[in-house]
Design a protein around this motif. Sequence first.
Motif, short mmCIF file in Angstrom:
data_model
loop_
_atom_site.label_atom_id
_atom_site.label_comp_id
_atom_site.label_asym_id
_atom_site.label_seq_id
_atom_site.Cartn_x
_atom_site.Cartn_y
_atom_site.Cartn_z
N GLU A 251 -105.39 -25.85 82.66
CA GLU A 251 -104.67 -24.56 82.08
C GLU A 251 -104.92 -25.50 80.39
O GLU A 251 -105.05 -26.81 80.41
CB GLU A 251 -103.79 -24.02 82.14
N THR A 252 -105.72 -24.72 79.46
CA THR A 252 -105.26 -25.18 78.32
C THR A 252 -104.82 -24.54 77.29
O THR A 252 -104.87 -23.51 77.02
CB THR A 252 -107.35 -25.36 77.30
N ASN A 253 -104.11 -24.67 75.89
CA ASN A 253 -103.58 -24.36 74.89
C ASN A 253 -104.64 -24.18 74.05
O ASN A 253 -104.71 -25.00 72.70
CB ASN A 253 -102.54 -25.49 74.74
N PHE A 254 -105.85 -23.27 73.94
CA PHE A 254 -106.67 -22.85 73.19
C PHE A 254 -105.86 -22.14 72.50
O PHE A 254 -105.54 -20.61 72.77
CB PHE A 254 -107.97 -22.70 74.20
N LEU A 368 -109.76 -47.35 77.46
CA LEU A 368 -109.43 -46.46 77.91
C LEU A 368 -109.78 -45.29 77.06
O LEU A 368 -109.60 -43.63 76.73
CB LEU A 368 -107.87 -45.93 78.50
N GLY A 369 -109.79 -46.03 75.92
CA GLY A 369 -109.82 -44.81 74.55
C GLY A 369 -111.29 -43.67 74.90
O GLY A 369 -110.75 -42.30 74.46
N LEU A 370 -112.24 -44.33 74.50
CA LEU A 370 -113.42 -43.56 74.63
C LEU A 370 -113.41 -42.85 76.26
O LEU A 370 -114.44 -41.73 76.16
CB LEU A 370 -114.55 -44.70 74.98
N SER A 371 -113.03 -43.21 77.38
CA SER A 371 -112.92 -42.64 78.22
C SER A 371 -111.76 -41.23 77.86
O SER A 371 -112.37 -40.32 78.57
CB SER A 371 -111.57 -43.27 79.83
N LEU A 372 -110.95 -40.98 77.25
CA LEU A 372 -110.08 -39.57 76.54
C LEU A 372 -111.09 -39.25 75.51
O LEU A 372 -110.89 -38.09 76.15
CB LEU A 372 -108.41 -40.48 76.27
N VAL A 373 -111.38 -40.00 74.89
CA VAL A 373 -112.01 -39.09 74.05
C VAL A 373 -113.01 -38.33 75.03
O VAL A 373 -113.84 -37.12 74.73
CB VAL A 373 -113.17 -39.98 72.98
N GLN A 374 -113.98 -38.59 76.20
CA GLN A 374 -115.39 -38.09 76.72
C GLN A 374 -114.18 -36.77 77.68
O GLN A 374 -114.90 -35.44 77.73
CB GLN A 374 -115.71 -39.21 77.46
N ASN A 375 -113.02 -36.89 78.43
CA ASN A 375 -113.09 -35.62 78.59
C ASN A 375 -112.59 -34.58 77.64
O ASN A 375 -112.31 -33.68 78.71
CB ASN A 375 -111.22 -36.62 79.38
N ILE A 376 -111.52 -35.21 76.73
CA ILE A 376 -111.31 -34.28 75.40
C ILE A 376 -112.50 -33.24 75.49
O ILE A 376 -112.68 -31.81 75.24
CB ILE A 376 -110.47 -34.41 74.22
N VAL A 377 -114.11 -34.00 75.78
CA VAL A 377 -114.94 -33.20 74.50
C VAL A 377 -115.06 -32.29 75.62
O VAL A 377 -116.24 -30.58 75.43
CB VAL A 377 -115.91 -33.98 74.43
N HIS A 378 -115.36 -32.48 76.57
CA HIS A 378 -115.74 -31.94 78.30
C HIS A 378 -115.20 -30.48 78.25
O HIS A 378 -115.41 -29.24 78.79
CB HIS A 378 -115.46 -32.93 79.74
N LEU A 379 -113.53 -31.37 77.65
CA LEU A 379 -112.74 -30.34 78.17
C LEU A 379 -112.41 -29.02 77.27
O LEU A 379 -112.34 -27.25 77.67
CB LEU A 379 -110.89 -30.30 77.82
N HIS A 380 -113.62 -29.30 75.89
CA HIS A 380 -113.89 -28.60 74.84
C HIS A 380 -115.18 -27.62 75.41
O HIS A 380 -115.62 -27.43 74.68
CB HIS A 380 -113.84 -28.86 73.54
#
Length: 404
Positions: A251-254, A368-380
């Motif tokens: 679930e996302t809080n869009f 781990l920072g860029l892995s977090l960024v990648q997951n956030i971008v994919h989520l959007h």
Amino acid sequence: MNVNETNGISRLQASALEMSQDIEDYESFDDGIYYVIYDASGQAVQGSLPRYFKKRASYSDEKVKEVTRKGITYQYFDVRIPNSDQWLRAIRIKSGLDRELQLFLFAVLIVAPLLVLGIIFGGYRILKKAFIPIDKLTKTAHEITQDHDYSQRIAVPKRDNEISRLAVTFNEMLASIESSFEREKQFNNDVSHELRTPLAVILAESEYAKKYAENLAESQESAKIINRQALMMKSMVDQILELTRLEAKNETNFAPFDLGKLVLEQTKDQQKVFAKKGIELETTVPTNLEYVGDEVLLKRMVDNLMSNALKFAQTTVKVSLKQVEQTYILTISDDGPGIAQAEQAKIWDKFYQVQTARTKDKESGVGLGLSLVQNIVHLHHGKLQVESVVGQGATFSVYLPKIE
């Protein structure tokens, strides 16, 4: 004469009369009765006779007669065709069987059972052969369950059918499971490796402080080192937990918000940090760019990209945001040592860090920072890419499609 015999004669007479009255709809055989048209001389001119029935015949004066040939008894009835010198003969088999019927019964009684047996045997062979891939699939699945060997694959039949497509789908599923298993295995190994060093330092420093520290200053120095290593472990654990939550996020809080305002606030919050390190922060970010997404996650994305640029920048970091048709493009550039082409595809992997030319030991994280960024971008449902030349810095670009 029994009832069946009487009914047979009556039907023969009625059928002959009806056919003679409606000769335009003449048929040579109908409902078990043969019909033949003769001329005045008794020569058959049209129709088909049953086997063994003589072709030439004399008119029977509309009386039902019988004749026996080759063990078959026939009944026939003749009637004049109105307004014609021709007459119609109707013939039925009273007893016995003609050759066609004998052959038919032979086929039914003898050939048909053999044919059924052949069909059953052939069908069994076909089904057995068709189920071979399914047997292999079942066997492979069992072996995988027993051995936990996800590298095994099903041999795909050459024919393009449901079985081959099932085997292909099964192999694709195995490949996905194997990939996930290998990533999980690598992740566990990386976590163990990353935790081993700070734990070793903490143990060594605590042992030294306990046994060998001679004064408060030495104890405080060991405490500082222990605290620094513990903070680094805490940061890594926090990022691991955040990554896990993102990867399992259903679930996302869009919600709608101003993306330009969000980026400006993040740059403003880090302005003093950049200034303290002597790095100039240039921003080209318009406001009133309405976007629908998870605001908290996108703040984390911008913060990670800016922190990454700050680690490696020599003099300047540039942040820009623009809209191109239905896509927002965020770019963050630094003038650091850059990233080699061979490493650019690896920087999104968990715990991966580029070579020391781009790493400042004091400031380096745990990868781990860029892995977090990648997951956030994919989520959007966005896209993330990096452009870099060694010695000329790096530019990270985020493409976020507008969600109406």
